[in-house]
Structures are given as structure tokens and as C-alpha cells.
Motif scaffolding. Structure first.
Motif, short mmCIF file in Angstrom:
data_model
loop_
_atom_site.label_atom_id
_atom_site.label_comp_id
_atom_site.label_asym_id
_atom_site.label_seq_id
_atom_site.Cartn_x
_atom_site.Cartn_y
_atom_site.Cartn_z
N LEU A 120 34.59 35.23 35.93
CA LEU A 120 34.03 35.09 35.96
C LEU A 120 33.91 34.51 37.84
O LEU A 120 34.28 33.41 38.06
CB LEU A 120 32.61 34.07 36.08
N PRO A 121 33.35 35.55 39.13
CA PRO A 121 34.54 34.82 40.20
C PRO A 121 33.10 34.07 41.04
O PRO A 121 32.21 33.99 40.16
CB PRO A 121 34.60 35.97 41.38
N ASP A 122 33.19 32.60 41.91
CA ASP A 122 32.59 31.98 42.74
C ASP A 122 31.18 33.05 43.44
O ASP A 122 31.04 33.99 43.31
CB ASP A 122 32.96 31.37 43.75
N THR A 123 30.26 32.43 43.33
CA THR A 123 28.76 32.92 43.82
C THR A 123 28.50 32.72 44.99
O THR A 123 28.78 31.13 45.58
CB THR A 123 27.59 32.52 42.74
N VAL A 124 28.19 33.42 45.57
CA VAL A 124 27.37 33.18 47.24
C VAL A 124 26.25 33.09 46.36
O VAL A 124 24.88 34.38 45.59
CB VAL A 124 27.58 34.83 47.93
N SER A 125 24.89 32.38 47.01
CA SER A 125 23.70 31.79 46.95
C SER A 125 22.87 32.91 48.04
O SER A 125 22.90 33.52 48.60
CB SER A 125 23.22 30.67 47.20
N ALA A 151 18.29 33.04 41.81
CA ALA A 151 19.66 32.52 42.91
C ALA A 151 20.82 32.86 42.86
O ALA A 151 21.51 32.02 43.99
CB ALA A 151 19.63 31.62 41.54
N GLY A 152 21.18 33.83 42.66
CA GLY A 152 22.76 34.30 43.15
C GLY A 152 23.69 35.17 42.99
O GLY A 152 23.08 35.78 42.03
N ALA A 153 25.12 35.62 43.55
CA ALA A 153 25.45 36.40 42.58
C ALA A 153 26.52 36.36 42.47
O ALA A 153 27.49 35.99 44.34
CB ALA A 153 25.55 37.57 43.36
N ALA A 154 28.00 36.63 41.52
CA ALA A 154 29.32 35.95 41.62
C ALA A 154 29.74 37.42 42.45
O ALA A 154 29.75 38.71 42.14
CB ALA A 154 29.88 36.28 39.97
N VAL A 155 30.46 37.48 43.67
CA VAL A 155 31.20 38.20 43.90
C VAL A 155 33.05 37.63 43.70
O VAL A 155 33.69 36.34 44.58
CB VAL A 155 30.96 38.04 45.68
N ALA A 156 33.86 38.75 43.77
CA ALA A 156 34.94 38.80 43.14
C ALA A 156 36.12 38.75 44.74
O ALA A 156 37.04 39.40 44.81
CB ALA A 156 34.98 39.74 42.82
N GLY A 157 35.48 40.30 45.93
CA GLY A 157 35.98 39.23 47.13
C GLY A 157 36.28 40.88 46.66
O GLY A 157 36.26 42.03 46.49
N ASP A 158 38.11 41.05 47.19
CA ASP A 158 38.95 42.01 46.55
C ASP A 158 40.11 41.30 45.15
O ASP A 158 40.74 42.62 45.43
CB ASP A 158 40.26 42.35 48.40
#
Length: 349
Positions: free
Chosen positions: A15-20, A41-48
Motif C-alpha cells: 500500500l503506497p503512501d496516501t494523499v489526503s 479521508a484520502g487515497a493511496a497514490v503509487a506515483g510511477d
């Protein structure tokens, strides 16, 4: 479908870091007026980070937790909801290349209910011959592509997060038992995800942005004009009927369920589902799901991993897993916790 002598021996999640949600509002990506009402409250965002790489990391963890050699698998099933890599390439073979070797039969499934279909296929495949003992089911999606808006592409019902998840199914005892799994198709609603768009050429090949909200509005208008208002109502009704039927197969009722893991949706949607089942929001995994978003095909396995890791389950507890996916299909599975495992920590971020 009852699944006798089918166990979950290991679960893994990346689970990547989340963006609030506050950051998304500040950037104009999410409506400020929906924050309090929907409770997201946010979503996990994996970038590339590619989805197959997240799948590989989750699978590696699941196999380590199961203490099962990756080269001794009989089946590999890869489930996804979004593009995985280059056109003409299939992601399950990436896992074979880097993890399992050439031994297991490998399949690719598509849709948010892929893990449920994987449960049915894997349990049947393992039961078909006595020398088959283990299957690896993985799911992964990275929705951070130009043709999709993770913050509003699902409308008011959810925001979309990225993740990889994996579960090892075995015919030998594991930390949990898969008692039953079932799926029902409501094919009258298959147009829900395509209304207003041509079947050819496919949207991705011409750079067309995905807008499930617009498609849903077109479909709703078509139903209203035709007077067929029962089609969408069938989805919820079929899910409830399927839940009670699956529980009955296991000799259980909804009152015997400790936790309910469904799609990570907004509070009103989850509240309505829980009330329909005669349970409350506290019985769901909403408090966790609201922080990571709808993870494609990974919602329910990632939720189970969270429940086990945070000590919210004990031996003898039953977890009801529910899913809704394009088709439209609704799925249900019942898992019983046999033992609380002492696992290495999951990988996050």
C-alpha cells in the motif's frame, strides 16, 4: 459454492503512501462540499510504481507469511481493474518471470471482483486433483494515468487508490478457512459502465478520458425513459440475497459475522449497505477504507490484512466479504479466522 478444505495460508499487501482529501480539495481535485457528508479521508497514490511491481511485492510477502516456496505453486491468478503495462502484454507472466518460475498455470482476470472469481476458480482447480495444493491470487492497480481522475472518476461514491494485494490458498490448514464463495451476474445492467460510448474503437486507443459518472447518467436516463427502473435496484437486492444464501451454505446468519469487508465507498453508500444487512457502520471496514480509497480488485484482501494486523479479529471470528463489479456482478465470500498469525510486518509506502 462451498469450498471444503480450502485455507488462506498467507496474505500480503503493498500500500503506497496516501494523499489526503484536504490536499485534493486544495488542488481543486475534490469538491470541498462533499468532505463531511461522504467521510472520505484520502487515497493511496503509487506515483510511477507499476501495478505489476506492487503485485510482486504483495505476492512475495504473502508467500513468505505462508512459508510456501514460490516455485511450488499449482496456479497463479492475476486480477486487475485498470491498465497494467504495454498493450499486448500480460502481467501474470511478470510474476512468473520474477517469482514463481514456469510451473503454475497462470490466468488473468479483469474487474473489481477478480479476487472472488479467483477464489472460485482456485478452489475448484485445487480440488480437481489430489496432487494440487497451493494457488497464488494477486490483484494490483495503479490508476494514476492521464485518462482517469481518481478523485472524481467514480462520482460521489468513492475515490480511487492504488495497491497490490495477494493471498495464498492451500489445501493444508492456514490461518483462515475459506468456507464459501458465490457470484451472481445482473447482465441487464452491463451497459452501466459503457452507456453513451461506442464499443469500437476502444476509448484507450483514441485517448478518450474515462468518465463513469457520465456513463451512469446516460444509463439512468435510458432506464427512466424506458420505464425499467427495476434494473439498478436489482443490484442491491441480488447482493443481499447472495449474502444470506452464502451464509446459509455455511450454517451461519448475518448475526454470526464479526466484520464485513466490502468495496471502499463513501459513508452513505456503506451505511446503506450495512443497514440493509441489519448491521452498523462499525461492523464494516469503513474507518480504514476511507483513508486509502477504492483499491480496484484489492479492497477485500487489503481489508482482511488490516483487520488481522490491527488485532481486530480472533480465532473463531467470521468475515463476510462483499464485492460489486462491472458485468454487473455481485460476489460474496465467507472466511473464518482459525489462528492469529505472527507475521512479518507489511510493506507500506
Amino acid at each position: 459454492m462451498r469450498t471444503p478444505e480450502t485455507f488462506l495460508s498467507g496474505v500480503g499487501v503493498y500500500l503506497p503512501d496516501t494523499v489526503s482529501i484536504e490536499q485534493a480539495v486544495a488542488e481543486g481535485r475534490y469538491p470541498a462540499g462533499l468532505v463531511q457528508l461522504h467521510g472520505l479521508a484520502g487515497a493511496a497514490v503509487a506515483g510511477d510504481t507499476p501495478a505489476p511491481e506492487m503485485a510482486l511485492r504483495a505476492a512475495t510477502l504473502a508467500l513468505a507469511r505462508a512459508a510456501h516456496p514460490p516455485t511450488e505453486l499449482d496456479l497463479l491468478i492475476y486480477a486487475s481493474s485498470w491498465h497494467q503495462g504495454p498493450d499486448g502484454w500480460l502481467p501474470q507472466y511478470y510474476l512468473q518471470h520474477h517469482l514463481t518460475g514456469d510451473g503454475p498455470l497462470s490466468l488473468d482476470l479483469h474487474g473489481c471482483n477478480g479476487i472472488f472469481i479467483g477464489f472460485e476458480l482456485a478452489a475448484s482447480y485445487l480440488a480437481a486433483q489430489p496432487d494440487r495444493h497451493a494457488a497464488l491470487l494477486v490483484a494490483a492497480d495503479n490508476f494514476g494515468t492521464p485518462l482517469f481522475n481518481r478523485w472524481q472518476g467514480g462520482g460521489a461514491s468513492y475515490v480511487v487508490g492504488d495497491a497490490g494485494s495477494a493471498v495464498v490458498l492451500t489445501t493444508t490448514p492456514g490461518f483462515a478457512r475459506l468456507h464459501a464463495v458465490n457470484t451472481v451476474t445482473i447482465s441487464d445492467a452491463e451497459e452501466l459502465q459503457r452507456a453513451g460510448e461506442a464499443l469500437f474503437p476502444p476509448g484507450a486507443t483514441v485517448g478518450r478520458t474515462v468518465d463513469f459518472v457520465a456513463r451512469g447518467e446516460v444509463f439512468q436516463k435510458q432506464l427512466t425513459e424506458s420505464g425499467d427502473l427495476a434494473t439498478l435496484a436489482r443490484i442491491g437486492g441480488e447482493l443481499l440475497d447472495l449474502s444470506h444464501r452464502t451464509l446459509a451454505e455455511c450454517g451461519l446468519t448475518i448475526g454470526d459475522i464479526s466484520r464485513i469487508a466490502s468495496m471502499n465507498c463513501a459513508r452513505p453508500v456503506t451505511d446503506h449497505l450495512m443497514a440493509s444487512l441489519g448491521r452498523t457502520l462499525a461492523d464494516s471496514t469503513f474507518d480504514w477504507g476511507r483513508t486509502v480509497g477504492h483499491l480496484g480488485a484489492s479492497d477485500q484482501i487489503a481489508a482482511l490484512d488490516h483487520l488481522v494486523a490491527t488485532g481486530r479479529l480472533r480465532p473463531g471470528d467470521h468475515v463476510l466479504m462483499l464485492g460489486v463489479g462491472p458485468g454487473v456482478i455481485v460476489s460474496c465470500a465467507v472466511v473464518e479466522i482459525v489462528d492469529i498469525p505472527d507475521w512479518p510486518a507489511a510493506t507500506h509506502g
